[in-house]
Design a protein around this motif. Structure first.
Motif, PDB file in Angstrom:
ATOM      1  N   ASP A  49      20.301  42.543  47.519  1.00  0.00           N
ATOM      2  CA  ASP A  49      21.211  42.243  46.418  1.00  0.00           C
ATOM      3  C   ASP A  49      22.236  41.210  46.894  1.00  0.00           C
ATOM      4  OD1 ASP A  49      22.816  42.186  44.233  1.00  0.00           O
ATOM      5  OD2 ASP A  49      23.221  44.337  44.171  1.00  0.00           O
ATOM      6  N   HIS A  50      21.872  39.947  46.765  1.00  0.00           N
ATOM      7  CA  HIS A  50      22.698  38.876  47.314  1.00  0.00           C
ATOM      8  C   HIS A  50      23.976  38.644  46.505  1.00  0.00           C
ATOM      9  CE1 HIS A  50      19.642  38.041  50.218  1.00  0.00           C
ATOM     10  NE2 HIS A  50      18.737  37.909  49.256  1.00  0.00           N
ATOM     11  N   THR A  51      23.944  38.915  45.226  1.00  0.00           N
ATOM     12  CA  THR A  51      25.134  38.742  44.398  1.00  0.00           C
ATOM     13  C   THR A  51      26.226  39.720  44.816  1.00  0.00           C
ATOM     14  OG1 THR A  51      23.715  38.080  42.565  1.00  0.00           O
ATOM     15  CG2 THR A  51      25.973  38.672  42.032  1.00  0.00           C
ATOM     16  N   THR A  52      25.848  40.967  45.031  1.00  0.00           N
ATOM     17  CA  THR A  52      26.814  41.962  45.477  1.00  0.00           C
ATOM     18  C   THR A  52      27.303  41.648  46.880  1.00  0.00           C
ATOM     19  OG1 THR A  52      25.758  43.626  44.104  1.00  0.00           O
ATOM     20  CG2 THR A  52      27.184  44.423  45.859  1.00  0.00           C
ATOM     21  N   GLU A  53      26.422  41.155  47.713  1.00  0.00           N
ATOM     22  CA  GLU A  53      26.817  40.792  49.078  1.00  0.00           C
ATOM     23  C   GLU A  53      27.866  39.690  49.063  1.00  0.00           C
ATOM     24  OE1 GLU A  53      24.746  39.517  53.315  1.00  0.00           O
ATOM     25  OE2 GLU A  53      23.613  39.312  51.456  1.00  0.00           O
ATOM     26  N   ARG A  54      27.680  38.714  48.198  1.00  0.00           N
ATOM     27  CA  ARG A  54      28.642  37.617  48.081  1.00  0.00           C
ATOM     28  C   ARG A  54      29.988  38.147  47.588  1.00  0.00           C
ATOM     29  NH1 ARG A  54      30.231  33.643  44.185  1.00  0.00           N
ATOM     30  NH2 ARG A  54      30.738  31.702  45.224  1.00  0.00           N
ATOM     31  N   SER A  55      29.948  39.037  46.593  1.00  0.00           N
ATOM     32  CA  SER A  55      31.185  39.631  46.076  1.00  0.00           C
ATOM     33  C   SER A  55      31.897  40.444  47.148  1.00  0.00           C
ATOM     34  CB  SER A  55      30.880  40.539  44.890  1.00  0.00           C
ATOM     35  OG  SER A  55      30.296  39.805  43.848  1.00  0.00           O
ATOM     36  N   LEU A  56      31.130  41.145  47.939  1.00  0.00           N
ATOM     37  CA  LEU A  56      31.699  41.953  49.014  1.00  0.00           C
ATOM     38  C   LEU A  56      32.404  41.070  50.043  1.00  0.00           C
ATOM     39  CD1 LEU A  56      31.989  44.714  50.401  1.00  0.00           C
ATOM     40  CD2 LEU A  56      29.750  44.336  51.417  1.00  0.00           C
ATOM     41  N   VAL A  57      31.783  39.974  50.414  1.00  0.00           N
ATOM     42  CA  VAL A  57      32.380  39.062  51.395  1.00  0.00           C
ATOM     43  C   VAL A  57      33.665  38.443  50.842  1.00  0.00           C
ATOM     44  CG1 VAL A  57      32.012  36.883  52.614  1.00  0.00           C
ATOM     45  CG2 VAL A  57      30.219  38.602  52.595  1.00  0.00           C
ATOM     46  N   LYS A  58      33.653  38.074  49.559  1.00  0.00           N
ATOM     47  CA  LYS A  58      34.853  37.515  48.938  1.00  0.00           C
ATOM     48  C   LYS A  58      35.983  38.538  48.899  1.00  0.00           C
ATOM     49  CE  LYS A  58      34.674  34.819  45.421  1.00  0.00           C
ATOM     50  NZ  LYS A  58      34.428  34.197  44.104  1.00  0.00           N
ATOM     51  N   MET A  59      35.624  39.788  48.606  1.00  0.00           N
ATOM     52  CA  MET A  59      36.628  40.841  48.540  1.00  0.00           C
ATOM     53  C   MET A  59      37.248  41.105  49.908  1.00  0.00           C
ATOM     54  SD  MET A  59      36.059  44.288  46.361  1.00  0.00           S
ATOM     55  CE  MET A  59      34.905  43.477  45.296  1.00  0.00           C
ATOM     56  N   VAL A  60      36.434  41.098  50.943  1.00  0.00           N
ATOM     57  CA  VAL A  60      36.945  41.290  52.304  1.00  0.00           C
ATOM     58  C   VAL A  60      37.900  40.152  52.660  1.00  0.00           C
ATOM     59  CG1 VAL A  60      36.289  41.331  54.735  1.00  0.00           C
ATOM     60  CG2 VAL A  60      34.993  42.666  53.081  1.00  0.00           C
ATOM     61  N   GLY A  61      37.569  38.937  52.257  1.00  0.00           N
ATOM     62  CA  GLY A  61      38.446  37.800  52.504  1.00  0.00           C
ATOM     63  C   GLY A  61      39.781  37.914  51.785  1.00  0.00           C
ATOM     64  N   LYS A  62      39.746  38.395  50.542  1.00  0.00           N
ATOM     65  CA  LYS A  62      40.986  38.583  49.786  1.00  0.00           C
ATOM     66  C   LYS A  62      41.859  39.657  50.437  1.00  0.00           C
ATOM     67  CE  LYS A  62      39.381  37.227  45.212  1.00  0.00           C
ATOM     68  NZ  LYS A  62      39.186  37.685  43.823  1.00  0.00           N
ATOM     69  N   ARG A  63      41.224  40.741  50.876  1.00  0.00           N
ATOM     70  CA  ARG A  63      41.984  41.801  51.537  1.00  0.00           C
ATOM     71  C   ARG A  63      42.600  41.286  52.830  1.00  0.00           C
ATOM     72  NH1 ARG A  63      39.063  47.155  53.691  1.00  0.00           N
ATOM     73  NH2 ARG A  63      38.270  45.648  55.173  1.00  0.00           N
ATOM     74  N   ARG A  64      41.834  40.492  53.572  1.00  0.00           N
ATOM     75  CA  ARG A  64      42.338  39.923  54.821  1.00  0.00           C
ATOM     76  C   ARG A  64      43.524  39.007  54.562  1.00  0.00           C
ATOM     77  NH1 ARG A  64      42.492  42.005  59.108  1.00  0.00           N
ATOM     78  NH2 ARG A  64      44.579  41.248  59.143  1.00  0.00           N
ATOM     79  N   ALA A  65      43.456  38.204  53.499  1.00  0.00           N
ATOM     80  CA  ALA A  65      44.564  37.302  53.164  1.00  0.00           C
ATOM     81  C   ALA A  65      45.819  38.097  52.819  1.00  0.00           C
ATOM     82  CB  ALA A  65      44.169  36.392  52.012  1.00  0.00           C
TER      83      ALA A  65
END
Length: 89
Positions: A49-65
């Protein structure tokens, strides 16, 4: 649904100033952490599920910011939220 309004109020009440405190950094980081944990479990079962994987990576980046912002502004609040949520770093 895994994230209803009652669950959000619970998260905001625990980590924010009140149940309706959606703007504080701590409550946003806690909500992102909850959503990341849910998507991580989804990805364990649905590896392609590449769409969810992309969303997950974006979310981790937002949390890190948000965590980087909190670290710059108030190191004690940063340490407290990282300890409460059990995050690495």
């Amino acid at each position: 649904m895994y994230l209803d309004s009652e669950k959000k109020k619970e998260i905001f009440g625990k980590y924010g100033q009140s149940n309706s405190d959606t703007g504080s950094v701590e409550s946003q980081v806690a909500l992102f952490s909850y959503r990341i944990a849910h998507l991580t479990e989804h990805m364990k079962q649905n590896r392609k599920d590449h769409t969810t994987e992309r969303s997950l990576v974006k979310m981790v980046g937002k949390r890190r910011a948000l965590l980087n912002y909190l670290k710059r502004k108030d190191i004690e609040r940063y340490r407290a939220i990282v300890k409460d949520l059990g995050l690495r770093k």
